[in-house]
Design a protein around this motif. Structure first.
Motif, PDB file in Angstrom:
ATOM      1  N   ASP A   1     -14.406 -13.286   2.245  1.00 45.68           N
ATOM      2  CA  ASP A   1     -14.403 -13.549   0.800  1.00 45.68           C
ATOM      3  C   ASP A   1     -15.834 -13.467   0.285  1.00 45.68           C
ATOM      4  O   ASP A   1     -16.550 -14.456   0.213  1.00 45.68           O
ATOM      5  CB  ASP A   1     -13.784 -14.909   0.492  1.00 45.68           C
ATOM      6  CG  ASP A   1     -13.512 -15.076  -1.004  1.00 45.68           C
ATOM      7  OD1 ASP A   1     -14.133 -14.332  -1.808  1.00 45.68           O
ATOM      8  OD2 ASP A   1     -12.694 -15.936  -1.372  1.00 45.68           O
ATOM      9  N   LEU A   2     -16.209 -12.246  -0.047  1.00 48.16           N
ATOM     10  CA  LEU A   2     -17.581 -11.969  -0.441  1.00 48.16           C
ATOM     11  C   LEU A   2     -17.975 -12.680  -1.726  1.00 48.16           C
ATOM     12  O   LEU A   2     -19.067 -13.233  -1.838  1.00 48.16           O
ATOM     13  CB  LEU A   2     -17.755 -10.453  -0.590  1.00 48.16           C
ATOM     14  CG  LEU A   2     -19.119  -9.983  -1.078  1.00 48.16           C
ATOM     15  CD1 LEU A   2     -20.202 -10.352  -0.086  1.00 48.16           C
ATOM     16  CD2 LEU A   2     -19.108  -8.475  -1.299  1.00 48.16           C
ATOM     17  N   HIS A   3     -17.064 -12.678  -2.698  1.00 44.01           N
ATOM     18  CA  HIS A   3     -17.393 -13.318  -3.975  1.00 44.01           C
ATOM     19  C   HIS A   3     -17.715 -14.794  -3.760  1.00 44.01           C
ATOM     20  O   HIS A   3     -18.673 -15.326  -4.316  1.00 44.01           O
ATOM     21  CB  HIS A   3     -16.228 -13.178  -4.963  1.00 44.01           C
ATOM     22  CG  HIS A   3     -16.045 -11.778  -5.470  1.00 44.01           C
ATOM     23  ND1 HIS A   3     -16.490 -11.379  -6.713  1.00 44.01           N
ATOM     24  CD2 HIS A   3     -15.482 -10.698  -4.906  1.00 44.01           C
ATOM     25  CE1 HIS A   3     -16.199 -10.098  -6.887  1.00 44.01           C
ATOM     26  NE2 HIS A   3     -15.577  -9.665  -5.800  1.00 44.01           N
ATOM     27  N   ASP A   4     -16.905 -15.435  -2.939  1.00 39.95           N
ATOM     28  CA  ASP A   4     -17.078 -16.851  -2.643  1.00 39.95           C
ATOM     29  C   ASP A   4     -18.416 -17.071  -1.922  1.00 39.95           C
ATOM     30  O   ASP A   4     -19.185 -17.977  -2.272  1.00 39.95           O
ATOM     31  CB  ASP A   4     -15.891 -17.292  -1.769  1.00 39.95           C
ATOM     32  CG  ASP A   4     -15.965 -18.744  -1.352  1.00 39.95           C
ATOM     33  OD1 ASP A   4     -15.810 -19.604  -2.242  1.00 39.95           O
ATOM     34  OD2 ASP A   4     -16.187 -19.006  -0.158  1.00 39.95           O
ATOM     35  N   LEU A   5     -18.697 -16.241  -0.934  1.00 40.90           N
ATOM     36  CA  LEU A   5     -19.934 -16.379  -0.157  1.00 40.90           C
ATOM     37  C   LEU A   5     -21.168 -16.198  -1.041  1.00 40.90           C
ATOM     38  O   LEU A   5     -22.099 -17.006  -1.010  1.00 40.90           O
ATOM     39  CB  LEU A   5     -19.917 -15.343   0.985  1.00 40.90           C
ATOM     40  CG  LEU A   5     -21.189 -15.156   1.813  1.00 40.90           C
ATOM     41  CD1 LEU A   5     -21.648 -16.471   2.432  1.00 40.90           C
ATOM     42  CD2 LEU A   5     -20.947 -14.132   2.922  1.00 40.90           C
TER      43      LEU A   5
ATOM     44  N   GLY B   1     -19.451  -9.097  12.926  1.00 45.78           N
ATOM     45  CA  GLY B   1     -19.303  -9.969  11.772  1.00 45.78           C
ATOM     46  C   GLY B   1     -20.609 -10.632  11.377  1.00 45.78           C
ATOM     47  O   GLY B   1     -20.859 -10.902  10.207  1.00 45.78           O
ATOM     48  N   GLU B   2     -21.441 -10.892  12.359  1.00 45.19           N
ATOM     49  CA  GLU B   2     -22.704 -11.572  12.067  1.00 45.19           C
ATOM     50  C   GLU B   2     -23.652 -10.666  11.290  1.00 45.19           C
ATOM     51  O   GLU B   2     -24.303 -11.101  10.339  1.00 45.19           O
ATOM     52  CB  GLU B   2     -23.366 -12.035  13.367  1.00 45.19           C
ATOM     53  CG  GLU B   2     -24.558 -12.937  13.098  1.00 45.19           C
ATOM     54  CD  GLU B   2     -25.145 -13.559  14.378  1.00 45.19           C
ATOM     55  OE1 GLU B   2     -25.109 -12.891  15.429  1.00 45.19           O
ATOM     56  OE2 GLU B   2     -25.614 -14.701  14.305  1.00 45.19           O
ATOM     57  N   ALA B   3     -23.722  -9.381  11.683  1.00 48.69           N
ATOM     58  CA  ALA B   3     -24.580  -8.452  10.947  1.00 48.69           C
ATOM     59  C   ALA B   3     -24.123  -8.364   9.496  1.00 48.69           C
ATOM     60  O   ALA B   3     -24.925  -8.338   8.555  1.00 48.69           O
ATOM     61  CB  ALA B   3     -24.530  -7.072  11.595  1.00 48.69           C
TER      62      ALA B   3
ATOM     63  N   ALA C   1     -12.237  -3.148  14.135  1.00 47.27           N
ATOM     64  CA  ALA C   1     -11.796  -2.974  12.748  1.00 47.27           C
ATOM     65  C   ALA C   1     -11.224  -4.263  12.158  1.00 47.27           C
ATOM     66  O   ALA C   1     -11.018  -4.360  10.951  1.00 47.27           O
ATOM     67  CB  ALA C   1     -10.739  -1.869  12.664  1.00 47.27           C
ATOM     68  N   ASP C   2     -10.955  -5.251  13.035  1.00 50.30           N
ATOM     69  CA  ASP C   2     -10.263  -6.461  12.581  1.00 50.30           C
ATOM     70  C   ASP C   2     -11.195  -7.583  12.138  1.00 50.30           C
ATOM     71  O   ASP C   2     -10.726  -8.687  11.834  1.00 50.30           O
ATOM     72  CB  ASP C   2      -9.353  -6.989  13.697  1.00 50.30           C
ATOM     73  CG  ASP C   2      -8.010  -6.273  13.720  1.00 50.30           C
ATOM     74  OD1 ASP C   2      -7.716  -5.564  12.740  1.00 50.30           O
ATOM     75  OD2 ASP C   2      -7.277  -6.427  14.709  1.00 50.30           O
ATOM     76  N   THR C   3     -12.476  -7.344  12.117  1.00 48.34           N
ATOM     77  CA  THR C   3     -13.435  -8.419  11.825  1.00 48.34           C
ATOM     78  C   THR C   3     -13.136  -9.148  10.515  1.00 48.34           C
ATOM     79  O   THR C   3     -13.025 -10.375  10.485  1.00 48.34           O
ATOM     80  CB  THR C   3     -14.856  -7.827  11.796  1.00 48.34           C
ATOM     81  OG1 THR C   3     -15.137  -7.316  13.094  1.00 48.34           O
ATOM     82  CG2 THR C   3     -15.880  -8.881  11.419  1.00 48.34           C
ATOM     83  N   VAL C   4     -12.987  -8.380   9.455  1.00 51.26           N
ATOM     84  CA  VAL C   4     -12.760  -9.020   8.160  1.00 51.26           C
ATOM     85  C   VAL C   4     -11.360  -9.639   8.113  1.00 51.26           C
ATOM     86  O   VAL C   4     -11.163 -10.752   7.615  1.00 51.26           O
ATOM     87  CB  VAL C   4     -12.971  -8.009   7.014  1.00 51.26           C
ATOM     88  CG1 VAL C   4     -12.579  -8.615   5.674  1.00 51.26           C
ATOM     89  CG2 VAL C   4     -14.423  -7.553   6.987  1.00 51.26           C
TER      90      VAL C   4
ATOM     91  N   THR D   1     -16.619 -17.383   4.647  1.00 52.27           N
ATOM     92  CA  THR D   1     -16.304 -16.385   5.679  1.00 52.27           C
ATOM     93  C   THR D   1     -16.726 -15.013   5.173  1.00 52.27           C
ATOM     94  O   THR D   1     -16.963 -14.828   3.970  1.00 52.27           O
ATOM     95  CB  THR D   1     -14.790 -16.311   5.988  1.00 52.27           C
ATOM     96  OG1 THR D   1     -14.144 -15.612   4.919  1.00 52.27           O
ATOM     97  CG2 THR D   1     -14.174 -17.688   6.141  1.00 52.27           C
ATOM     98  N   VAL D   2     -16.766 -14.050   6.082  1.00 53.85           N
ATOM     99  CA  VAL D   2     -17.094 -12.685   5.650  1.00 53.85           C
ATOM    100  C   VAL D   2     -15.897 -12.007   4.995  1.00 53.85           C
ATOM    101  O   VAL D   2     -15.979 -10.846   4.611  1.00 53.85           O
ATOM    102  CB  VAL D   2     -17.594 -11.802   6.824  1.00 53.85           C
ATOM    103  CG1 VAL D   2     -18.990 -12.228   7.245  1.00 53.85           C
ATOM    104  CG2 VAL D   2     -16.628 -11.830   7.991  1.00 53.85           C
TER     105      VAL D   2
END
Lengths: 332, 540
Positions: free
Chosen positions: A216-220, A49-51, A251-254, A213-214
């Motif tokens: 919600d990309l739009h929000d980030l 998730g960090e990458a 596979a559950d990171t997001v 969070t990773v």
């Protein structure tokens, strides 16, 4: 309804891209021209998730600054997996010094740029939660207090994952780590300890503080862009699930990041000058159990007869977040 | 040594480190069969045409639609859309209004004058198509596309079959029917009207046909014997609807009773209301749940003031009174008589108890008939080489859409027969089940309702009951599609990969996995909204 324009695009703004939207309305990540600040070949675990969070945030910062960006990195997973000398995954100007001094080094880079009259070059400091909330905390608080022109990003995976999953001040209660084993009457990390760094940052009255969070990309991306419209000290706290330390499927990171936000356990909000100005409201509310169960670090809460009492206490934390920030879903 | 101060080794990119070697499973892109496509009796590629409609490219959408079905404006009105019943979106909110979008595309095509594709290069072969209903017309279209000449023979005065003489105008305006039929004829078809084929073998010789497609439909209303007085007026629903379609409606009086529970019964009752019956009552021996008629039709009929006597059979019909007997469902769910009788006012009784097909033209031929229908192989060929059958003549659900599908399949079967090839159905992808989807990513959006004519207006005339969608509504509805099992280029895989191992090809070419760097974490699979990626074990 028939009279209004169609503003509905199948996946709306939940997915990364959308062929039905104009380029300007798509995310940075949807573009083939994105920087890929953190390049392939890095040695992060599967599903890190960090990458993912670092590439999301820095690519957005690169777009917001037109590519004039310097990143200063604390010691931690992100540094270790990206730069085993002589290889590097960074495609941006990038600097590493020590574990505890990243905010101070970032301050120094900003001062140097000011001295050279390069106001156009912006500085990002970044660290994991260990480097931010524990080891680098003094330097960070000083950076906030002095109002240095740095955006500091914390990639929070809730523990010292690089050194073997030890507890940090960002580890949630009951979570098993190597230094908070799941034994005894109160297994895992204790309740009532740890630091809420976004709120500590807000208490410094800096112009901009946000969480993301990773999932919600739009929000980030919007928050990175917003942060870059301010001068002075800014803070962004991104939740980045760690398959290794959390004991979760890669596979559950997001999905886990999404459940953290949808349960209210991780509140997603933004604040300007110490005042909350916006929250990402919950869309499909779930109980904390749904978030906790897929993670082995919470397995002792569900083994055998389980510990419904502890799950209930964790639910209270989520409920308090929902209450404090007004995260409840909008009524239909 | 032109390196910077204190740098002793050149800096290399981590791209030298091929992390793909960590992988034990690899993601692969797949195309799975969307449930709508799976359910469509006409074999339409619904998901694909919706994809084009979503971007507003209606012509491209329509062109994909007519690859399979040349009658979209008709289907968009009369099809009972099994696609919508199968739609995965049902489990999110409501099914996508596929039928309404199909109608929008069909109507748009008629309004803008889009032409069907040109006929294929002349094959020098001729096919005789007997019956110009949905099966015959569909076969004609696909045969012309394959380059075969077609002679279309129809017993009635006009083309359309049950679409003209069975389905009332308030469900299918005749202008729409005429326009879509005409568009097929423009491909060059020899048409013979008002000619009933009496002997299939003789007709095959007469028209020098290399193959025959038999699609005469089911035109005979089934009768039952009901004790009735001399003055009792009885008519079967097929004849009744046919006469109405020919503008020669019989006089039924003010109280009309319809016997039966299928769609034809509803059509008859609704038509009777429009012809001036003050009450149109359907008598049906089972309950509403068991009624074979489609729920939407029942709803519309009830809305127009049609009443239904559930669990009732007709005992006797004398003069202006009808005696019905109440039924009760037994433990197995079958209706049983209760002996309880009731009287109904009735000026006329319309029998809508099913239809049979007139297969007298097969007498003396080798074509085998069983249970009133013609058994066919997968290619729609009967047991006589070169003679094919479809639509209501073949065993089927007897809907217009099934007939269109039969027509297409028969055309392919005939094409294979004429080319001396064996007929093979294309391979089907595995089904894109709901469990494969990640519905988080789809925006919430309830379904657009098609406007319905106010009830009062549809009791007195034959104006179309269900309206069409506006362009905005159609676009909205198309965009509700989840694109089950087929990539729609949302960029999720490209975005969520922590290893930048997804390559975006763009412009409809979708994506590729860069297996040099893909570590096999599976996030792209988990976050793909439509289930178009799956993990397969790595061969080690």
């Amino acid at each position: 309804m028939t009279e209004t324009r169609v503003h509905f695009y199948q996946v709306g703004s939940f997915a990364v891209g959308n062929r039905l939207l104009s380029d300007a309305d798509r995310t940075v990540q949807a573009s083939r021209e994105r920087t890929n600040s953190l390049d392939a070949g890095h040695r992060a675990c599967q599903g890190c998730g960090e990458a993912l969070g670092a590439r999301y945030a820095l690519d957005a910062a690169m777009r917001a600054t037109g590519g004039r960006l310097v990143a200063v990195n604390a010691t931690g997973c992100l540094e270790v997996f990206s730069t085993p000398f002589p290889e590097t995954s960074w495609r941006i100007a990038w600097l590493h010094s020590l574990f505890g001094n990243a905010p101070a080094v970032a301050t120094g880079v900003a001062a140097a740029m000011r001295a050279k009259g390069r106001d156009d070059v912006r500085v990002v400091g970044q660290a994991g939660d260990g480097g931010t909330v524990d080891i680098g905390f003094g330097a960070l608080s000083g950076m906030f207090e002095r109002h240095d022109d740095v955006l500091f990003i914390c990639y929070d995976n809730e523990g010292y994952m690089n050194t073997g999953v030890q507890r940090s001040a960002a580890t949630p209660p009951t979570a098993r780590t190597a230094t908070s084993e799941a034994v005894g009457a109160d297994p895992g990390n204790v309740f009532g300890q740890g630091k809420d760094l976004p709120r500590i940052a807000m208490a410094h009255d800096i112009p901009y503080v946000a969480t993301a969070t990773v999932a919600d990309l739009h929000d980030l991306e919007r928050k990175v862009e917003r942060a870059m419209t301010f001068r002075g000290a800014r803070y962004l706290h991104v939740l980045v699930p760690c398959p290794l330390g959390w004991g979760a499927a890669s596979a559950d990171t997001v999905r886990l990041a999404r459940l953290a936000a949808e349960s209210g356990f991780f509140p997603v909000f933004e604040a300007e000058h110490g005042v909350v100005t916006g929250v990402r409201r919950i869309r499909r509310r779930v109980g904390v159990e749904e978030y906790l169960r897929p993670q082995r670090r919470f397995a002792h809460l569900f083994a055998g007869e389980g510990r419904p009492d502890l799950v209930a206490r964790l639910q209270l934390i989520a409920d308090a977040n929902v209450e404090r920030y007004g995260l409840a879903p909008e009524e239909e | 040594m032109d390196r910077p101060f204190a740098i002793t080794l050149p800096v290399g990119s981590s791209r030298a480190n091929h992390t793909g070697s960590w992988r034990v499973e690899r993601p692969v892109y797949v195309d799975h069969l969307p449930p709508c496509n799976d359910a469509c009796p006409a074999g339409e590629n619904i998901q694909r045409w919706l994809y084009h409609a979503e971007s507003g490219d209606y012509e491209a959408a329509w062109r994909i639609l007519v690859e399979e079905n040349p009658l979209p404006a008709i289907m968009g009105r009369v099809c009972f859309h099994p696609c919508e019943s199968a739609c995965n979106r049902v489990r999110v909110d409501e099914a996508v209004g596929i039928n309404a979008v199909e109608r929008f595309l069909g109507d748009t095509a008629l309004a803008r004058g889009w032409r069907l594709p040109d006929p294929g290069p002349d094959s020098g072969r001729r096919v005789l198509v007997v019956g110009a209903g949905p099966a015959g017309l569909s076969a004609t279209y696909h045969l012309r596309r394959a380059g075969h000449a077609v002679t279309l023979v129809e017993g009635a005065a006009r083309l359309g079959g049950m679409m003209r003489y069975g389905i009332p105008a308030y469900r299918l305006p005749r202008a729409v029917l005429d326009a879509e039929v005409e568009r097929i004829l423009e491909m060059g078809v020899e048409v013979v009207l008002g000619r009933s084929v009496k002997d299939i073998a003789a007709a095959r010789d007469e028209f020098r046909a290399d193959a025959v497609f038999l699609a005469v439909g089911a035109q005979l209303g089934r009768r039952v014997s009901i004790p009735a007085g001399d003055s009792a007026k009885m008519i079967d629903a097929v004849t009744f609807l046919h006469q109405v379609a020919e503008d020669d409606p019989p006089l039924l009086g003010r109280h009309v009773v319809v016997y039966g529970g299928g769609d034809t019964a509803l059509d008859a009752a609704r038509t009777a209301r429009r012809l001036g019956a003050t009450d149109a009552t359907i008598v049906y021996r089972r309950n509403r749940a068991k009624m074979p008629a489609h729920a939407e039709e029942v709803e519309q009929a009830l809305g127009e003031g049609v009443t239904v006597r559930w669990l009732s059979t007709i005992e006797r019909f004398e003069g202006e009174r009808l005696l019905i007997e109440k039924m009760a469902l037994n433990a197995e769910g079958f209706p049983e008589p209760t002996g309880e009788l009731e009287e109904l006012d009735a000026d006329a009784l319309v029998l809508a108890l099913g239809q049979d097909t007139d297969l007298s033209l097969l007498e003396g031929s080798e074509v085998h008939v069983a249970d009133g229908v013609v058994p066919v192989a997968e290619s729609m060929m009967t047991d006589v080489p070169g003679v094919f059958a479809g639509g209501d003549v073949a065993p089927s659900d007897r809907t217009a859409t099934v007939a269109v599908g039969h027509g297409k399949r028969a055309a392919k079967g005939i094409d294979a027969f004429l080319g001396d090839r064996s007929f093979e159905r294309p391979e089907r992808h595995p089904l894109a089940a709901f469990e494969r989807l990640n519905t988080w990513y789809y925006a919430d959006a309830p379904r657009t309702q098609r406007p319905e004519l106010e009830r009062i207006r549809r009791q007195t005339n034959f104006e179309e009951v269900v309206g069409g969608l506006t362009e905005d509504n159609a676009l909205f509805e198309a965009r509700r599609c989840l694109s089950c099992g087929n990539c729609f280029e949302c960029d999720n895989c490209f975005g969520v990969c922590p290893d930048n191992a997804v390559i975006k090809l763009g412009g409809g070419d979708r994506y590729e996995i860069d297996y040099d760097y893909c570590k096999g974490c599976g996030i792209c699979v988990a976050e793909c909204p439509c289930g178009a990626i799956e993990m397969v074990p790595e061969r080690i």
